[in-house]
Scaffold this motif. Structure first.
Motif, PDB file in Angstrom:
ATOM      1  N   THR A  86       1.352  18.923 -33.126  1.00 49.67           N
ATOM      2  CA  THR A  86       0.994  18.382 -31.800  1.00 49.67           C
ATOM      3  C   THR A  86      -0.475  18.641 -31.489  1.00 49.67           C
ATOM      4  N   PHE A  87      -1.038  19.677 -32.140  1.00 52.62           N
ATOM      5  CA  PHE A  87      -2.442  20.038 -31.849  1.00 52.62           C
ATOM      6  C   PHE A  87      -3.434  19.359 -32.784  1.00 52.62           C
ATOM      7  N   ARG A  88      -2.912  18.599 -33.727  1.00 55.44           N
ATOM      8  CA  ARG A  88      -3.852  17.952 -34.663  1.00 55.44           C
ATOM      9  C   ARG A  88      -4.709  16.924 -33.931  1.00 55.44           C
ATOM     10  N   ALA A  89      -4.265  16.499 -32.763  1.00 58.92           N
ATOM     11  CA  ALA A  89      -5.038  15.506 -32.012  1.00 58.92           C
ATOM     12  C   ALA A  89      -5.478  16.048 -30.663  1.00 58.92           C
ATOM     13  N   GLN A  90      -5.598  17.362 -30.534  1.00 55.83           N
ATOM     14  CA  GLN A  90      -6.054  17.931 -29.250  1.00 55.83           C
ATOM     15  C   GLN A  90      -7.476  17.451 -28.957  1.00 55.83           C
ATOM     16  N   TRP A  91      -7.713  17.079 -27.722  1.00 55.52           N
ATOM     17  CA  TRP A  91      -9.041  16.594 -27.341  1.00 55.52           C
ATOM     18  C   TRP A  91     -10.001  17.773 -27.138  1.00 55.52           C
ATOM     19  N   ASN A  92     -11.316  17.468 -27.179  1.00 57.00           N
ATOM     20  CA  ASN A  92     -12.327  18.526 -26.981  1.00 57.00           C
ATOM     21  C   ASN A  92     -12.219  19.194 -25.614  1.00 57.00           C
ATOM     22  N   ASN A  93     -11.704  18.472 -24.634  1.00 48.70           N
ATOM     23  CA  ASN A  93     -11.577  19.072 -23.297  1.00 48.70           C
ATOM     24  C   ASN A  93     -10.281  19.881 -23.156  1.00 48.70           C
ATOM     25  N   GLY A  94      -9.498  19.990 -24.225  1.00 58.30           N
ATOM     26  CA  GLY A  94      -8.272  20.801 -24.180  1.00 58.30           C
ATOM     27  C   GLY A  94      -7.005  19.983 -24.056  1.00 58.30           C
ATOM     28  N   LEU A  95      -7.131  18.712 -23.624  1.00 60.70           N
ATOM     29  CA  LEU A  95      -5.940  17.874 -23.435  1.00 60.70           C
ATOM     30  C   LEU A  95      -5.125  17.756 -24.736  1.00 60.70           C
ATOM     31  N   VAL A  96      -3.840  17.958 -24.626  1.00 62.52           N
ATOM     32  CA  VAL A  96      -2.968  17.680 -25.765  1.00 62.52           C
ATOM     33  C   VAL A  96      -2.240  16.384 -25.411  1.00 62.52           C
ATOM     34  N   PRO A  97      -2.495  15.316 -26.180  1.00 62.68           N
ATOM     35  CA  PRO A  97      -2.033  14.001 -25.743  1.00 62.68           C
ATOM     36  C   PRO A  97      -0.528  13.811 -25.829  1.00 62.68           C
ATOM     37  N   HIS A  98      -0.027  12.964 -24.945  1.00 66.46           N
ATOM     38  CA  HIS A  98       1.425  12.789 -24.841  1.00 66.46           C
ATOM     39  C   HIS A  98       1.996  11.993 -26.006  1.00 66.46           C
ATOM     40  N   VAL A  99       1.189  11.119 -26.625  1.00 69.33           N
ATOM     41  CA  VAL A  99       1.638  10.443 -27.848  1.00 69.33           C
ATOM     42  C   VAL A  99       0.510  10.494 -28.874  1.00 69.33           C
ATOM     43  N   ILE A 100       0.863  10.795 -30.122  1.00 70.42           N
ATOM     44  CA  ILE A 100      -0.077  10.638 -31.238  1.00 70.42           C
ATOM     45  C   ILE A 100       0.439   9.442 -32.023  1.00 70.42           C
ATOM     46  N   PHE A 101      -0.400   8.421 -32.117  1.00 67.91           N
ATOM     47  CA  PHE A 101       0.045   7.200 -32.790  1.00 67.91           C
ATOM     48  C   PHE A 101      -0.040   7.365 -34.296  1.00 67.91           C
ATOM     49  N   SER A 102       0.953   6.809 -34.972  1.00 65.14           N
ATOM     50  CA  SER A 102       0.918   6.867 -36.432  1.00 65.14           C
ATOM     51  C   SER A 102       0.729   5.460 -36.969  1.00 65.14           C
ATOM     52  N   GLU A 103       1.645   5.002 -37.779  1.00 67.09           N
ATOM     53  CA  GLU A 103       1.449   3.686 -38.400  1.00 67.09           C
ATOM     54  C   GLU A 103       1.511   2.567 -37.349  1.00 67.09           C
ATOM     55  N   PRO A 104       0.924   1.413 -37.677  1.00 66.21           N
ATOM     56  CA  PRO A 104       0.970   0.298 -36.722  1.00 66.21           C
ATOM     57  C   PRO A 104       2.425  -0.029 -36.374  1.00 66.21           C
ATOM     58  N   SER A 105       2.653  -0.390 -35.125  1.00 72.02           N
ATOM     59  CA  SER A 105       4.022  -0.704 -34.718  1.00 72.02           C
ATOM     60  C   SER A 105       3.951  -1.658 -33.549  1.00 72.02           C
ATOM     61  N   GLU A 106       5.117  -2.076 -33.103  1.00 68.94           N
ATOM     62  CA  GLU A 106       5.132  -2.983 -31.955  1.00 68.94           C
ATOM     63  C   GLU A 106       5.303  -2.222 -30.652  1.00 68.94           C
ATOM     64  N   TYR A 107       5.098  -0.910 -30.675  1.00 70.40           N
ATOM     65  CA  TYR A 107       5.289  -0.124 -29.447  1.00 70.40           C
ATOM     66  C   TYR A 107       4.462  -0.731 -28.311  1.00 70.40           C
ATOM     67  N   HIS A 108       5.107  -0.883 -27.153  1.00 67.84           N
ATOM     68  CA  HIS A 108       4.499  -1.707 -26.094  1.00 67.84           C
ATOM     69  C   HIS A 108       3.213  -1.130 -25.504  1.00 67.84           C
ATOM     70  N   ALA A 109       3.065   0.178 -25.508  1.00 67.42           N
ATOM     71  CA  ALA A 109       1.820   0.751 -24.965  1.00 67.42           C
ATOM     72  C   ALA A 109       1.103   1.502 -26.085  1.00 67.42           C
ATOM     73  N   GLY A 110       0.724   0.772 -27.100  1.00 64.16           N
ATOM     74  CA  GLY A 110       0.159   1.373 -28.312  1.00 64.16           C
ATOM     75  C   GLY A 110      -1.347   1.582 -28.250  1.00 64.16           C
ATOM     76  N   PRO A 111      -1.960   1.888 -29.395  1.00 64.19           N
ATOM     77  CA  PRO A 111      -3.394   2.212 -29.457  1.00 64.19           C
ATOM     78  C   PRO A 111      -4.295   1.141 -28.864  1.00 64.19           C
ATOM     79  N   ASP A 112      -3.893  -0.124 -28.931  1.00 66.00           N
ATOM     80  CA  ASP A 112      -4.753  -1.177 -28.368  1.00 66.00           C
ATOM     81  C   ASP A 112      -4.866  -1.061 -26.863  1.00 66.00           C
ATOM     82  N   MET A 113      -3.821  -0.556 -26.251  1.00 63.88           N
ATOM     83  CA  MET A 113      -3.882  -0.392 -24.804  1.00 63.88           C
ATOM     84  C   MET A 113      -4.749   0.826 -24.436  1.00 63.88           C
ATOM     85  N   TRP A 114      -4.623   1.915 -25.196  1.00 65.43           N
ATOM     86  CA  TRP A 114      -5.307   3.158 -24.813  1.00 65.43           C
ATOM     87  C   TRP A 114      -6.757   3.221 -25.328  1.00 65.43           C
TER      88      TRP A 114
END
Ligand code: 2M8
Length: 445
Positions: free
Chosen positions: A61-89
């Motif tokens: 879960t910490f592999r994607a911790q932000w520099n400001n300390g935030l631990v993100p609620h989703v870490i995206f992996s392979e491309p998918s049809e998830y409705h709120a995916g990397p293109d949105m964020w």
């Protein structure tokens, strides 16, 4: 199915979902990435059959911790049809704090990391535990410090959420009240007026996997998308977001989990011979008093607070019991909570504890966080009841939780949520945290 078979079925579900160092919430495409608090519950189960694997789940879960300390609620992996995916964020492109090589959301989820870290630590030798705690402590500390720095302008130890998804209880009644009051953008209003939402309904990916009436509504979902876009335009920079943001809640459940997490953090620090920094100590000192301001004597409930108007959101839910998990409460308060828990018009269903009381205008037995029984919430409550001198009640809830899952498992496996009335299943199948926490409850026997 006896306990041993139930345990084995749960372990098999977790192993089948396992991606090596992290585990998605379910076997189906509904949630194809890594979700934050899911991973901590999963690690709590994994520790019983593979402690090293459980450590990896927390680490990942910490592999994607932000520099400001935030631990993100989703870490995206392979491309998918998830409705709120990397293109949105677009985290890696728009935020100076986000990691460059991995895509994530720009929000967090309840901080269950310290709890999972300590539960793993309990099973290690002193030497291994110190090594484990030394590795994870600075990461959790940076996360909690970020929460107080960026989300607690009043410095009263209670932090603000900026999207309902941060609570994990996504469409629970108080959060929906907030969304409807402030965050229905002009685009969403137009969608409603023109009937375009019914068309948008067809384009939803999540309701292909799970019936629409078990999920959040299309208009609410689009209001959430618009909040995300507005945060993205401000580069996920809280100083820019907070002054005008249309969703700001002192969420009861999130804050109870954070309060408890700080006690775990203190325990970790003690074991490492370190002192907690002043900001965390301050928050620990003031938060219990601030939590009291979320109590409403007249109705006998704890509530979340609308941080825009400053008023309590008087829409009861299962979160009213989570102060039991956070703290040791005065006996008179515990008595009132127990009355609610035992009230057949509110929370005393055949398979407790419903996420909304039966007399709530929101209550629907199969709709997501508006009524169904969730195993992670029961797991917190079992712990909280013990802490508050209610060992018998804790055992009762543990047994009914195991029986709820057991009666459905042969036909339906481990599900995301259950009807509190008849125990029928809803949401996604092969649900990882349900399996993981059942392992943990069975091990407690
Ligand atoms: C649900 O939330 C996600 C958004 O984060 C969704 O509906 O798409 C919630 O139940 C949340 O608590 C959970 O972590 C997530 C994955 O299980 O699903």
């Amino acid at each position: 199915m006896d306990d041993k078979q139930l345990y084995e079925a749960a372990e098999a579900t977790l192993r089948a979902n396992d991606k090596g160092t992290w585990t998605p919430p379910t076997s189906i495409t509904l949630y194809p990435h890594q979700w934050l608090w899911d991973s901590y519950f999963i690690a709590v189960g994994q520790r019983h059959y593979d402690i090293e694997r459980a450590k990896d789940e927390v680490r990942s879960t910490f592999r994607a911790q932000w520099n400001n300390g935030l631990v993100p609620h989703v870490i995206f992996s392979e491309p998918s049809e998830y409705h709120a995916g990397p293109d949105m964020w677009r985290s890696s492109k728009v935020s100076k704090d986000a990691p460059r090589k991995i895509e994530t959301t720009g929000i967090t989820q309840p901080p269950v990391a310290a709890e999972a870290t300590v539960r793993i630590g309990e099973m290690l030798s002193r030497e291994d535990r110190v090594e484990w705690y030394s590795e994870i402590y600075p990461k959790i500390l940076a996360w909690h410090q970020m929460l107080y720095r960026e989300r607690n302008p009043r410095e009263d130890g209670l932090v603000r959420l900026i999207l309902s998804w941060e609570s994990g209880m996504d469409n629970s009644p108080p959060l929906m009240e907030m969304l409807h009051k402030y965050a229905m953008s002009n685009r969403v209003k137009l969608m409603k007026a023109s009937g375009f939402d019914r068309w948008a309904e067809y384009r939803r990916r999540d309701t292909v996997d799970v019936p629409a009436d078990e999920r959040i509504s299309t208009l609410d979902l689009h209001a959430i998308y618009d909040l995300i876009r507005s945060m993205r335009r401000k580069h996920y920079d809280y100083k820019k977001i907070m002054p005008n943001h249309k969703f700001q809640v002192i969420d009861l459940a999130f804050n109870c989990i954070l309060i408890r997490a700080n006690y775990h953090l203190e325990l970790i620090a003690n074991e490492l011979g370190k002192e907690l920094p002043a900001d965390i100590k301050h928050a620990m000192r003031v938060a219990p008093h601030s939590l009291e301001t979320l109590w409403d004597d007249e109705t006998g409930y704890y509530y979340s607070r609308d941080a825009i108007s400053g008023k309590l959101i008087k829409m009861p839910g299962v979160a009213t019991f989570l102060p039991l998990y956070a703290l040791k409460l005065p006996k008179e308060r515990v008595d009132i909570l127990m009355q609610n828990l035992h009230d057949p018009k509110k929370f005393a269903t055949k398979y407790p504890v419903p996420t909304a009381p039966l007399d709530s205008s929101y209550f629907k037995p199969h709709c997501y966080w508006q009524g169904p029984t969730w195993i992670n919430i029961n797991w917190f409550l079992i712990d909280g009841l013990r802490r508050n001198g209610q060992a018998k009640e804790a055992d009762k809830l543990k047994n009914s939780t195991i029986e709820l899952v057991r009666q459905a498992v042969v036909k339906d496996g481990f599900h995301e949520y259950y009807s509190p009335i008849d125990g029928s299943v809803a949401g996604a199948p092969d649900f990882s945290w349900t399996a993981a926490l059942i392992i943990d409850l069975l091990k407690e026997r």
